[in-house]
Design a protein around this motif. Structure first.
Motif, PDB file in Angstrom:
ATOM      1  N   PHE A   1       0.816  -1.207   0.000  1.00 38.42           N
ATOM      2  CA  PHE A   1       0.000   0.000   0.000  1.00 38.42           C
ATOM      3  C   PHE A   1       0.858   1.269   0.000  1.00 38.42           C
ATOM      4  O   PHE A   1       0.338   2.358  -0.219  1.00 38.42           O
ATOM      5  CB  PHE A   1      -0.924   0.035   1.212  1.00 38.42           C
ATOM      6  CG  PHE A   1      -1.987  -1.026   1.214  1.00 38.42           C
ATOM      7  CD1 PHE A   1      -2.671  -1.372   0.053  1.00 38.42           C
ATOM      8  CD2 PHE A   1      -2.326  -1.683   2.385  1.00 38.42           C
ATOM      9  CE1 PHE A   1      -3.664  -2.341   0.059  1.00 38.42           C
ATOM     10  CE2 PHE A   1      -3.315  -2.653   2.407  1.00 38.42           C
ATOM     11  CZ  PHE A   1      -3.984  -2.989   1.244  1.00 38.42           C
ATOM     12  N   GLY A   2       2.135   1.098   0.301  1.00 34.32           N
ATOM     13  CA  GLY A   2       3.050   2.233   0.304  1.00 34.32           C
ATOM     14  C   GLY A   2       3.365   2.794   1.665  1.00 34.32           C
ATOM     15  O   GLY A   2       4.122   3.777   1.780  1.00 34.32           O
ATOM     16  N   TYR A   3       2.843   2.190   2.737  1.00 30.80           N
ATOM     17  CA  TYR A   3       3.101   2.687   4.083  1.00 30.80           C
ATOM     18  C   TYR A   3       4.477   2.248   4.579  1.00 30.80           C
ATOM     19  O   TYR A   3       4.830   1.065   4.488  1.00 30.80           O
ATOM     20  CB  TYR A   3       2.059   2.165   5.063  1.00 30.80           C
ATOM     21  CG  TYR A   3       0.668   2.694   4.848  1.00 30.80           C
ATOM     22  CD1 TYR A   3       0.334   4.004   5.171  1.00 30.80           C
ATOM     23  CD2 TYR A   3      -0.330   1.863   4.324  1.00 30.80           C
ATOM     24  CE1 TYR A   3      -0.963   4.480   4.988  1.00 30.80           C
ATOM     25  CE2 TYR A   3      -1.623   2.329   4.140  1.00 30.80           C
ATOM     26  CZ  TYR A   3      -1.934   3.642   4.475  1.00 30.80           C
ATOM     27  OH  TYR A   3      -3.212   4.106   4.284  1.00 30.80           O
ATOM     28  N   ARG A   4       5.213   3.188   5.135  1.00 37.65           N
ATOM     29  CA  ARG A   4       6.510   2.862   5.726  1.00 37.65           C
ATOM     30  C   ARG A   4       6.315   1.885   6.878  1.00 37.65           C
ATOM     31  O   ARG A   4       5.387   2.006   7.673  1.00 37.65           O
ATOM     32  CB  ARG A   4       7.198   4.140   6.226  1.00 37.65           C
ATOM     33  CG  ARG A   4       8.667   3.957   6.539  1.00 37.65           C
ATOM     34  CD  ARG A   4       9.287   5.248   7.062  1.00 37.65           C
ATOM     35  NE  ARG A   4      10.738   5.152   7.095  1.00 37.65           N
ATOM     36  CZ  ARG A   4      11.546   5.755   6.251  1.00 37.65           C
ATOM     37  NH1 ARG A   4      11.044   6.526   5.291  1.00 37.65           N
ATOM     38  NH2 ARG A   4      12.845   5.617   6.332  1.00 37.65           N
ATOM     39  N   ASP A   5       7.200   0.899   6.984  1.00 43.23           N
ATOM     40  CA  ASP A   5       7.083  -0.163   7.978  1.00 43.23           C
ATOM     41  C   ASP A   5       8.229  -0.062   8.983  1.00 43.23           C
ATOM     42  O   ASP A   5       9.139   0.746   8.837  1.00 43.23           O
ATOM     43  CB  ASP A   5       7.099  -1.520   7.270  1.00 43.23           C
ATOM     44  CG  ASP A   5       6.494  -2.628   8.122  1.00 43.23           C
ATOM     45  OD1 ASP A   5       6.068  -2.358   9.254  1.00 43.23           O
ATOM     46  OD2 ASP A   5       6.468  -3.779   7.649  1.00 43.23           O
ATOM     47  N   ARG A   6       8.152  -0.940  10.030  1.00 43.19           N
ATOM     48  CA  ARG A   6       9.207  -1.085  11.037  1.00 43.19           C
ATOM     49  C   ARG A   6       9.428   0.196  11.838  1.00 43.19           C
ATOM     50  O   ARG A   6      10.556   0.606  12.093  1.00 43.19           O
ATOM     51  CB  ARG A   6      10.523  -1.530  10.391  1.00 43.19           C
ATOM     52  CG  ARG A   6      10.403  -2.810   9.563  1.00 43.19           C
ATOM     53  CD  ARG A   6      11.727  -3.222   8.971  1.00 43.19           C
ATOM     54  NE  ARG A   6      11.579  -4.413   8.146  1.00 43.19           N
ATOM     55  CZ  ARG A   6      12.578  -4.994   7.483  1.00 43.19           C
ATOM     56  NH1 ARG A   6      13.795  -4.460   7.552  1.00 43.19           N
ATOM     57  NH2 ARG A   6      12.374  -6.067   6.755  1.00 43.19           N
ATOM     58  N   LEU A   7       8.335   0.804  12.249  1.00 39.38           N
ATOM     59  CA  LEU A   7       8.453   2.092  12.929  1.00 39.38           C
ATOM     60  C   LEU A   7       8.278   2.010  14.441  1.00 39.38           C
ATOM     61  O   LEU A   7       8.830   2.836  15.157  1.00 39.38           O
ATOM     62  CB  LEU A   7       7.418   3.075  12.353  1.00 39.38           C
ATOM     63  CG  LEU A   7       7.646   3.490  10.897  1.00 39.38           C
ATOM     64  CD1 LEU A   7       6.535   4.421  10.443  1.00 39.38           C
ATOM     65  CD2 LEU A   7       8.992   4.157  10.734  1.00 39.38           C
ATOM     66  N   SER A   8       7.504   1.072  14.922  1.00 41.58           N
ATOM     67  CA  SER A   8       7.209   1.039  16.359  1.00 41.58           C
ATOM     68  C   SER A   8       7.302  -0.389  16.866  1.00 41.58           C
ATOM     69  O   SER A   8       6.454  -1.219  16.558  1.00 41.58           O
ATOM     70  CB  SER A   8       5.814   1.608  16.620  1.00 41.58           C
ATOM     71  OG  SER A   8       5.518   1.603  17.999  1.00 41.58           O
ATOM     72  N   GLN A   9       8.353  -0.675  17.643  1.00 42.73           N
ATOM     73  CA  GLN A   9       8.550  -1.997  18.215  1.00 42.73           C
ATOM     74  C   GLN A   9       8.942  -1.851  19.680  1.00 42.73           C
ATOM     75  O   GLN A   9       9.668  -0.922  20.053  1.00 42.73           O
ATOM     76  CB  GLN A   9       9.673  -2.748  17.486  1.00 42.73           C
ATOM     77  CG  GLN A   9       9.353  -3.116  16.053  1.00 42.73           C
ATOM     78  CD  GLN A   9       8.627  -4.449  15.927  1.00 42.73           C
ATOM     79  OE1 GLN A   9       8.040  -4.944  16.886  1.00 42.73           O
ATOM     80  NE2 GLN A   9       8.652  -5.033  14.751  1.00 42.73           N
TER      81      GLN A   9
END
Length: 444
Positions: free
Chosen positions: A170-178
């Motif tokens: 979908f184009g959403y940036r991933d791996r942002l909140s862990q």
């Protein structure tokens, strides 16, 4: 202190892989299964090796097993009975609890993931396609020497272009909140919360409630292990783009609507900090892109709607006992990239994700049941997660605005569950213990 030399690397580290494969295995007999495992165990990197660069820098292997897979390996019935009920039942049997109904029901899953013949998964992440192909060939050759061990199905994964940062179809940036695990050596970025006790994710350690209790027996099998929920979610990219165009008049309005569904702009910039205009520099800054709360900064959802995806999956300061609900997510995208402006080609593409936790019920199943698929989340009344919730065309999505909120009705499903499973991810010493089981030890 964390025994990082005994914990599989996937629990504590993200590796710089660009491609890979998941292979789902079935064991025809204990001897062949143990022969296979004996040959594979030395290829599994520990967290210590991955963190220190002591393992390979081109491929990373993870091994995990279903409850029926542990039985096939020769784990005694008295030990199998000590695993929690939800793991023993498996994900397919928990479909009603998880909200996996309609097109998401296990009856529609692919790859043999809903049946009892699924015994193990090999997760291969590789630096490039050449290394992935080499590893697949080596594994295929091994299988010819291990009686009864066969591949039920496989899934090739690869990063979606452009490759300068991780994002979904979908184009959403991933791996942002862990979440960060106490003792891992990792420092939390602003807004991600204090490090959590290791027992929230790794068996055998104190968790946020105190000392470990109810561990599967024997301890040498369970210690340094974790539970892993696998979800293969097909992303309907064409449908998503059509929806944005249908409900927006301009490209700028489309991007804002996409952000309202997620709670972040596709760059990763959170709406709480950038409510009106995207800020890609903010989205890429890990020291700033999680540094926000909801109670003080956006209590009514005028920036990030109350039902947006990130608000559901990480309610932050609006949730009770949040430190006991956190999840570690790993995984990758699969299927061909669909460029902007290109009609949907009908190919399957999506995310094949792993959720790691110490309690499937308290963490993963709670998130699925209460946060993702509960229509009354935040007293919204008739909504589910707009991105990954089970949508059937009868629900709505509310976007708070002044003076009158916007309500979109008949929300379509942007994702469909194509398969899933519950796995146990043993520590490295436990993997070697499993190699020593014998068929005559499988006794009632």
């Amino acid at each position: 202190m964390l025994e990082v030399d005994d914990i599989q690397h996937i629990v504590l580290t993200r590796v710089p892989a660009l491609t890979g494969r998941y292979e789902f295995l079935s064991f025809g007999g204990g001897d062949g299964a143990r022969a296979w495992l004996s040959a594979m165990v030395d290829h599994v990197d520990s967290a210590a090796q991955a963190q220190r660069g002591m393992g390979t820098d081109r491929r990373w292997v993870t091994l995990a097993f279903t409850w029926t897979g542990l039985r096939a390996l020769g784990v005694p019935e008295r030990s199998l009975a000590t695993f929690p009920e939800e793991f023993r039942q498996g994900m397919a049997a928990r479909a009603d609890i998880l909200g996996d109904i309609g097109l998401n029901h296990p009856d529609h899953w692919v790859g043999g993931l809903a049946g009892d013949e699924l015994h193990a998964i090999v997760i291969l992440f590789a630096h490039d396609d050449a290394e992935r192909v080499r590893c697949i060939r080596a594994h295929d050759e091994l299988l010819t020497r291990c009686a009864g061990v066969r591949v039920l199905s496989s899934l090739d994964v690869a990063a979606v272009p452009p490759l300068d940062y991780a994002h979904d179809h979908f184009g959403y940036r991933d791996r942002l909140s862990q979440p960060v695990i106490e003792g891992s050596g990792e420092q939390p970025t602003p807004g991600t919360g204090a490090p959590l006790r290791a027992g929230e994710f790794i068996l055998g350690y104190p968790d946020e409630a105190g000392p470990p209790v109810g561990l599967p027996q024997p301890e040498r099998l369970s210690r340094n292990g974790s539970y892993m929920a696998y979800r293969r979610l097909e992303e309907h990219v064409g449908r998503f783009r059509d929806f944005l165009a249908q409900h927006s008049d301009t490209p700028e309005e489309q991007e804002l609507l996409a952000a309202k569904l997620m709670g972040r702009w596709r760059s990763g910039a959170p709406l709480v900090l950038a409510p009106e205009k995207d800020d890609p520099e903010l989205g890429a800054d890990m020291q700033r892109n999680n540094d926000f709360n909801y109670k003080e900064m956006d209590p009514y959802g005028y920036a990030a709607p109350l039902g947006s995806h990130i608000r559901r999956l990480n309610p932050r300061d609006t949730a009770v006992n949040m430190q006991r609900r956190r999840l570690i997510r790993r995984g990758a995208t699969y299927g061909p990239h669909l460029p902007e402006g290109v009609p949907d080609d009908g190919a399957e593409r999506g995310i094949a994700a792993f959720v790691l936790c110490a309690s499937l019920v308290r963490q993963f199943e709670f998130a699925q049941n209460v946060w993702i698929n509960d229509k009354t989340f935040h007293e919204l009344g008739n909504e589910r997660d707009p991105i990954i919730g089970n949508q059937d065309g009868t629900l709505e999505y509310k976007i708070p605005e002044r003076p009158i909120r916007r309500t979109i009705t008949g929300l379509p499903a942007f994702t469909t569950l194509r398969g899933g499973a519950y796995f146990f991810l043993p520590g490295l010493r436990a993997l070697r213990y499993l190699c020593t089981r014998t068929d005559d030890e499988v006794a009632p």
